[in-house]
Design an enzyme around this catalytic site. Sequence first.
Site, PDB file in Angstrom:
ATOM      1  N   ASP A 234       0.777  -1.232   0.000  1.00 49.93           N
ATOM      2  CA  ASP A 234       0.000   0.000   0.000  1.00 49.93           C
ATOM      3  C   ASP A 234       0.815   1.293   0.000  1.00 49.93           C
TER       4      ASP A 234
ATOM      5  N   CYS B 223     -21.433  -1.736 -11.031  1.00 47.14           N
ATOM      6  CA  CYS B 223     -20.670  -0.865 -10.119  1.00 47.14           C
ATOM      7  C   CYS B 223     -20.740   0.585 -10.587  1.00 47.14           C
TER       8      CYS B 223
ATOM      9  N   CYS C 225     -21.598  -6.070 -18.133  1.00 43.95           N
ATOM     10  CA  CYS C 225     -22.036  -5.628 -16.796  1.00 43.95           C
ATOM     11  C   CYS C 225     -21.528  -4.215 -16.507  1.00 43.95           C
TER      12      CYS C 225
ATOM     13  N   CYS D 109     -15.531   3.402   1.563  1.00 39.66           N
ATOM     14  CA  CYS D 109     -16.797   3.123   0.870  1.00 39.66           C
ATOM     15  C   CYS D 109     -16.656   1.777   0.179  1.00 39.66           C
TER      16      CYS D 109
ATOM     17  N   CYS E  22     -19.080  -0.060  -4.627  1.00 40.25           N
ATOM     18  CA  CYS E  22     -18.742  -0.665  -5.927  1.00 40.25           C
ATOM     19  C   CYS E  22     -18.192  -2.076  -5.778  1.00 40.25           C
TER      20      CYS E  22
ATOM     21  N   CYS F 135     -15.857  -8.428 -16.845  1.00 36.67           N
ATOM     22  CA  CYS F 135     -17.044  -7.562 -16.771  1.00 36.67           C
ATOM     23  C   CYS F 135     -18.008  -7.742 -17.932  1.00 36.67           C
TER      24      CYS F 135
ATOM     25  N   CYS G  13     -20.822  -5.964  -6.887  1.00 32.56           N
ATOM     26  CA  CYS G  13     -20.164  -6.761  -7.926  1.00 32.56           C
ATOM     27  C   CYS G  13     -20.505  -8.254  -7.760  1.00 32.56           C
TER      28      CYS G  13
ATOM     29  N   CYS H 212     -14.582  10.340  -5.273  1.00 38.25           N
ATOM     30  CA  CYS H 212     -14.718   9.031  -4.626  1.00 38.25           C
ATOM     31  C   CYS H 212     -14.855   9.216  -3.106  1.00 38.25           C
TER      32      CYS H 212
HETATM   33  C1  B12 Z   1      -4.396   5.932  -4.117  1.00 35.97           C
HETATM   34  C2  B12 Z   1      -5.221   4.730  -3.707  1.00 35.97           C
HETATM   35  C3  B12 Z   1      -6.591   4.919  -3.538  1.00 35.97           C
HETATM   36  C4  B12 Z   1      -7.276   6.232  -3.923  1.00 35.97           C
HETATM   37  C5  B12 Z   1      -7.411   6.295  -5.461  1.00 35.97           C
HETATM   38  C6  B12 Z   1      -7.941   5.002  -6.075  1.00 35.97           C
HETATM   39  C7  B12 Z   1      -7.521   4.737  -7.495  1.00 35.97           C
HETATM   40  N1  B12 Z   1      -8.350   4.073  -8.236  1.00 35.97           N
HETATM   41  O1  B12 Z   1      -6.424   5.065  -7.949  1.00 35.97           O
HETATM   42  C8  B12 Z   1      -8.636   6.111  -3.136  1.00 35.97           C
HETATM   43  C9  B12 Z   1      -8.528   6.790  -1.802  1.00 35.97           C
HETATM   44  C10 B12 Z   1      -9.866   6.658  -3.870  1.00 35.97           C
HETATM   45  C11 B12 Z   1      -8.710   4.600  -2.922  1.00 35.97           C
HETATM   46  C12 B12 Z   1      -9.882   3.958  -2.614  1.00 35.97           C
HETATM   47  C13 B12 Z   1      -9.991   2.589  -2.412  1.00 35.97           C
HETATM   48  N2  B12 Z   1      -8.987   1.724  -2.293  1.00 35.97           N
HETATM   49 CO1  B12 Z   1      -7.131   2.206  -2.653  1.00 35.97          CO
HETATM   50  N3  B12 Z   1      -5.330   2.473  -3.041  1.00 35.97           N
HETATM   51  C14 B12 Z   1      -4.618   3.476  -3.508  1.00 35.97           C
HETATM   52  C15 B12 Z   1      -3.136   3.114  -3.711  1.00 35.97           C
HETATM   53  C16 B12 Z   1      -2.337   3.659  -2.540  1.00 35.97           C
HETATM   54  C17 B12 Z   1      -2.533   3.590  -5.036  1.00 35.97           C
HETATM   55  C18 B12 Z   1      -3.434   3.329  -6.264  1.00 35.97           C
HETATM   56  C19 B12 Z   1      -2.861   3.891  -7.535  1.00 35.97           C
HETATM   57  O2  B12 Z   1      -1.670   3.879  -7.731  1.00 35.97           O
HETATM   58  N4  B12 Z   1      -3.729   4.377  -8.406  1.00 35.97           N
HETATM   59  C20 B12 Z   1      -3.335   4.869  -9.691  1.00 35.97           C
HETATM   60  C21 B12 Z   1      -3.944   4.024 -10.806  1.00 35.97           C
HETATM   61  C22 B12 Z   1      -3.699   4.694 -12.137  1.00 35.97           C
HETATM   62  O3  B12 Z   1      -3.272   2.788 -10.859  1.00 35.97           O
HETATM   63  P1  B12 Z   1      -3.760   1.326 -10.358  1.00 35.97           P
HETATM   64  O4  B12 Z   1      -4.391   1.428  -9.032  1.00 35.97           O
HETATM   65  O5  B12 Z   1      -2.588   0.453 -10.484  1.00 35.97           O
HETATM   66  O6  B12 Z   1      -4.873   0.742 -11.290  1.00 35.97           O
HETATM   67  C23 B12 Z   1      -5.365   1.272 -12.478  1.00 35.97           C
HETATM   68  C24 B12 Z   1      -4.771   0.699 -13.686  1.00 35.97           C
HETATM   69  O7  B12 Z   1      -4.515  -0.661 -13.494  1.00 35.97           O
HETATM   70  C25 B12 Z   1      -5.898   0.982 -14.668  1.00 35.97           C
HETATM   71  N5  B12 Z   1      -6.171  -0.055 -15.643  1.00 35.97           N
HETATM   72  C26 B12 Z   1      -5.957  -1.372 -15.618  1.00 35.97           C
HETATM   73  N6  B12 Z   1      -6.352  -1.922 -16.730  1.00 35.97           N
HETATM   74  C27 B12 Z   1      -6.843  -0.934 -17.476  1.00 35.97           C
HETATM   75  C28 B12 Z   1      -7.397  -0.984 -18.718  1.00 35.97           C
HETATM   76  C29 B12 Z   1      -7.863   0.211 -19.266  1.00 35.97           C
HETATM   77  C30 B12 Z   1      -8.469   0.147 -20.596  1.00 35.97           C
HETATM   78  C31 B12 Z   1      -7.758   1.438 -18.541  1.00 35.97           C
HETATM   79  C32 B12 Z   1      -8.271   2.717 -19.095  1.00 35.97           C
HETATM   80  C33 B12 Z   1      -7.205   1.453 -17.271  1.00 35.97           C
HETATM   81  C34 B12 Z   1      -6.751   0.247 -16.785  1.00 35.97           C
HETATM   82  O8  B12 Z   1      -7.096   1.110 -13.913  1.00 35.97           O
HETATM   83  C35 B12 Z   1      -6.807   0.840 -12.607  1.00 35.97           C
HETATM   84  C36 B12 Z   1      -7.763   1.547 -11.667  1.00 35.97           C
HETATM   85  O9  B12 Z   1      -7.737   2.955 -11.819  1.00 35.97           O
HETATM   86  C37 B12 Z   1      -3.222   1.537  -3.699  1.00 35.97           C
HETATM   87  C38 B12 Z   1      -1.987   0.826  -3.111  1.00 35.97           C
HETATM   88  C39 B12 Z   1      -0.826   0.832  -4.088  1.00 35.97           C
HETATM   89  N7  B12 Z   1       0.339   1.218  -3.634  1.00 35.97           N
HETATM   90  O10 B12 Z   1      -1.010   0.498  -5.241  1.00 35.97           O
HETATM   91  C40 B12 Z   1      -4.505   1.261  -2.866  1.00 35.97           C
HETATM   92  C41 B12 Z   1      -5.427   0.084  -3.307  1.00 35.97           C
HETATM   93  C42 B12 Z   1      -5.551   0.164  -4.795  1.00 35.97           C
HETATM   94  N8  B12 Z   1      -6.695   0.384  -2.678  1.00 35.97           N
HETATM   95  C43 B12 Z   1      -7.332  -0.658  -2.305  1.00 35.97           C
HETATM   96  C44 B12 Z   1      -8.634  -0.634  -1.732  1.00 35.97           C
HETATM   97  C45 B12 Z   1      -9.100  -1.891  -1.048  1.00 35.97           C
HETATM   98  C46 B12 Z   1      -9.431   0.520  -1.821  1.00 35.97           C
HETATM   99  C47 B12 Z   1     -10.909   0.674  -1.412  1.00 35.97           C
HETATM  100  C48 B12 Z   1     -11.773  -0.543  -1.727  1.00 35.97           C
HETATM  101  C49 B12 Z   1     -10.982   1.022   0.098  1.00 35.97           C
HETATM  102  C50 B12 Z   1     -12.395   1.305   0.624  1.00 35.97           C
HETATM  103  N9  B12 Z   1     -13.178   0.286   0.925  1.00 35.97           N
HETATM  104  O11 B12 Z   1     -12.757   2.445   0.798  1.00 35.97           O
HETATM  105  C51 B12 Z   1     -11.322   1.908  -2.256  1.00 35.97           C
HETATM  106  C52 B12 Z   1     -11.862   1.499  -3.635  1.00 35.97           C
HETATM  107  C53 B12 Z   1     -12.058   2.619  -4.606  1.00 35.97           C
HETATM  108  C54 B12 Z   1     -11.949   2.117  -6.040  1.00 35.97           C
HETATM  109  N10 B12 Z   1     -13.054   1.819  -6.670  1.00 35.97           N
HETATM  110  O12 B12 Z   1     -10.806   1.965  -6.527  1.00 35.97           O
HETATM  111  C55 B12 Z   1      -6.560  -1.933  -2.581  1.00 35.97           C
HETATM  112  C56 B12 Z   1      -7.153  -2.635  -3.815  1.00 35.97           C
HETATM  113  C57 B12 Z   1      -7.405  -4.115  -3.647  1.00 35.97           C
HETATM  114  C58 B12 Z   1      -8.004  -4.702  -4.901  1.00 35.97           C
HETATM  115  N11 B12 Z   1      -8.581  -5.881  -4.764  1.00 35.97           N
HETATM  116  O13 B12 Z   1      -7.958  -4.132  -5.969  1.00 35.97           O
HETATM  117  C59 B12 Z   1      -5.113  -1.381  -2.790  1.00 35.97           C
HETATM  118  C60 B12 Z   1      -4.234  -2.145  -3.785  1.00 35.97           C
HETATM  119  C61 B12 Z   1      -4.438  -1.349  -1.389  1.00 35.97           C
HETATM  120  C62 B12 Z   1      -3.900  -2.718  -0.991  1.00 35.97           C
HETATM  121  N12 B12 Z   1      -2.609  -2.796  -0.702  1.00 35.97           N
HETATM  122  O14 B12 Z   1      -4.611  -3.704  -0.956  1.00 35.97           O
HETATM  123  N13 B12 Z   1      -7.503   4.031  -3.043  1.00 35.97           N
HETATM  124  S1  SF4 Z   2     -19.910  -4.942 -10.932  1.00 35.81           S
HETATM  125 FE1  SF4 Z   2     -18.053  -6.248 -11.074  1.00 35.81          FE
HETATM  126  S2  SF4 Z   2     -18.393  -7.481 -12.937  1.00 35.81           S
HETATM  127 FE2  SF4 Z   2     -19.855  -5.785 -13.008  1.00 35.81          FE
HETATM  128  S3  SF4 Z   2     -18.786  -4.194 -14.188  1.00 35.81           S
HETATM  129 FE3  SF4 Z   2     -18.349  -3.793 -12.054  1.00 35.81          FE
HETATM  130  S4  SF4 Z   2     -16.410  -4.817 -11.649  1.00 35.81           S
HETATM  131 FE4  SF4 Z   2     -17.226  -5.670 -13.557  1.00 35.81          FE
HETATM  132  S1  SF4 Z   3     -18.782   3.328  -5.094  1.00 36.57           S
HETATM  133 FE1  SF4 Z   3     -16.555   2.967  -5.367  1.00 36.57          FE
HETATM  134  S2  SF4 Z   3     -15.857   4.605  -6.745  1.00 36.57           S
HETATM  135 FE2  SF4 Z   3     -17.906   5.174  -5.988  1.00 36.57          FE
HETATM  136  S3  SF4 Z   3     -17.526   6.464  -4.216  1.00 36.57           S
HETATM  137 FE3  SF4 Z   3     -17.714   4.369  -3.418  1.00 36.57          FE
HETATM  138  S4  SF4 Z   3     -15.608   3.534  -3.424  1.00 36.57           S
HETATM  139 FE4  SF4 Z   3     -15.576   5.385  -4.679  1.00 36.57          FE
END
Ligand code: B12
Ligand code: SF4
Ligand code: SF4
Length: 347
Positions: free
Chosen positions: A127, A190, A187, A236, A239, A184, A243, A210
């Site tokens: 994280d 979320c 679907c 929160c 989402c 997905c 799912c 968010c």
């Molecule tokens: C910053 C952060 C947040 C921020 C921003 C979230 C975000 N989406 O970036 C906030 C505070 C909103 C947040 C919320 C949550 N988070 Co958070 N967060 C992080 C953190 C520290 C960094 C994420 C990051 O780098 N984001 C930048 C984006 C660009 O990169 P990414 O996460 O790697 O993923 C993206 C790409 O893979 C891209 N992607 C992948 N394939 C494709 C394909 C296409 C076509 C496109 C366009 C994009 C795309 O989309 C992904 C999502 O945006 C990580 C831990 C870590 N060091 O990674 C935890 C982490 C992602 N969080 C986690 C969790 C559990 C949550 C919450 C569920 C907590 C909660 N219950 O409130 C929520 C869920 C919100 C959500 N729907 O994502 C877990 C995720 C576990 C999992 N199964 O995925 C992590 C990994 C922490 C952990 N160590 O377990 N989080």
């Molecule tokens: S609810 Fe789950 S299966 Fe449906 S679009 Fe969202 S992430 Fe995909």
């Molecule tokens: S449903 Fe998911 S993306 Fe929307 S506010 Fe809650 S954690 Fe953030």
Amino acid sequence: MDVTRAFASFARSLGLLFAVAPARPLGSLRRALLLREERGWRASFEPPPEPRRWDPKAILPTAQRVVALALPAVPRRTREGRASPIPRGVVSRYAAGYDYHPLLQWRGEALALWLKAQGYESRFQVDTGPLSERSFAEAAGLGKVGKNGLLLIPGLGTWAFLGLLLTEAPLKVKPLVDPSWDPCGECDLCQRACPTDALRIAKEVDTSRCISHVTQERGVLQEAKASLLHSHIWGCDICQEVCPYSRGAVSLGRGPEMLFSPWYGLGRRPFLPTILRLTKGPFRRRAAHTPLNWGGLPLLKRNALYALRRKIPLSSLSRRLLREYAASDRPEWREAARVPRDGTEEP
Ligand code: B12
Ligand code: SF4
Ligand code: SF4
């Protein structure tokens, strides 16, 4: 000794799932992070986009592999708290149990130490490290990122915490899921369920909207932002809860998963007046080992004030509490406690 086999059996004994990728920079992640920066969507606690976020070798130059690790955290079905005239707040499931950081940290460190003992330099992050865990977990084939932006793992849905282990060990690269899996399809549950429209672009979370992020932002919130919170006082899960993959996941109810159950901490639906009456000592006793401690009691109270003032019509206890906090010397409490003029409208 076959290092891959020995590593796999050690990881399994710690209750972890894993997948292995070559330690290469992820161009797609670099692009996603830069685009996000342009949109102003970087979270307040996140490092800026720089190579150590997408290139494992910027952290461990001799790394050969990135091991994506998942700690299952499927919630047990629990009662949500009986209907009550006393207003309640909503705490995310992950924050109602034990903090996942230490639980994953010691497991990851144990694996890193074991690899070091075999002669392979290794580093672990969970994280708070700079690399984006979901993207590397997807690249390794641990699961697929769904439209909710979370990693979906067969059998667990989104209910898993992630960590990354960088290592010189030449572990066998083997995905857990078929790279062509499209979880997905048509679907969009979320995206439709997100109450703030933060998922309007599939897979990309608008951090500024968010709820999970807004509950963690410090200081005084602008009214438009505060209104996104509704009754959420930490995190929160909407989402994830809608799912089908997460709904279908079954909790083992034993091992590390037990520690995510809300038997410890402040529960999933705490009474808002209780939060507002808490002092440091009891808060520390009840919540020091939960994610609620990341922001501390002052931030939790600010969020509880925003939630309480929405509970219209306000009871006399709610009015009294809001008046008390409106006179506090903390600007974020004063602002959050602004009492609506007649108590029938939101401020
Ligand atoms: C910053 C952060 C947040 C921020 C921003 C979230 C975000 N989406 O970036 C906030 C505070 C909103 C947040 C919320 C949550 N988070 Co958070 N967060 C992080 C953190 C520290 C960094 C994420 C990051 O780098 N984001 C930048 C984006 C660009 O990169 P990414 O996460 O790697 O993923 C993206 C790409 O893979 C891209 N992607 C992948 N394939 C494709 C394909 C296409 C076509 C496109 C366009 C994009 C795309 O989309 C992904 C999502 O945006 C990580 C831990 C870590 N060091 O990674 C935890 C982490 C992602 N969080 C986690 C969790 C559990 C949550 C919450 C569920 C907590 C909660 N219950 O409130 C929520 C869920 C919100 C959500 N729907 O994502 C877990 C995720 C576990 C999992 N199964 O995925 C992590 C990994 C922490 C952990 N160590 O377990 N989080
Ligand atoms: S609810 Fe789950 S299966 Fe449906 S679009 Fe969202 S992430 Fe995909
Ligand atoms: S449903 Fe998911 S993306 Fe929307 S506010 Fe809650 S954690 Fe953030």
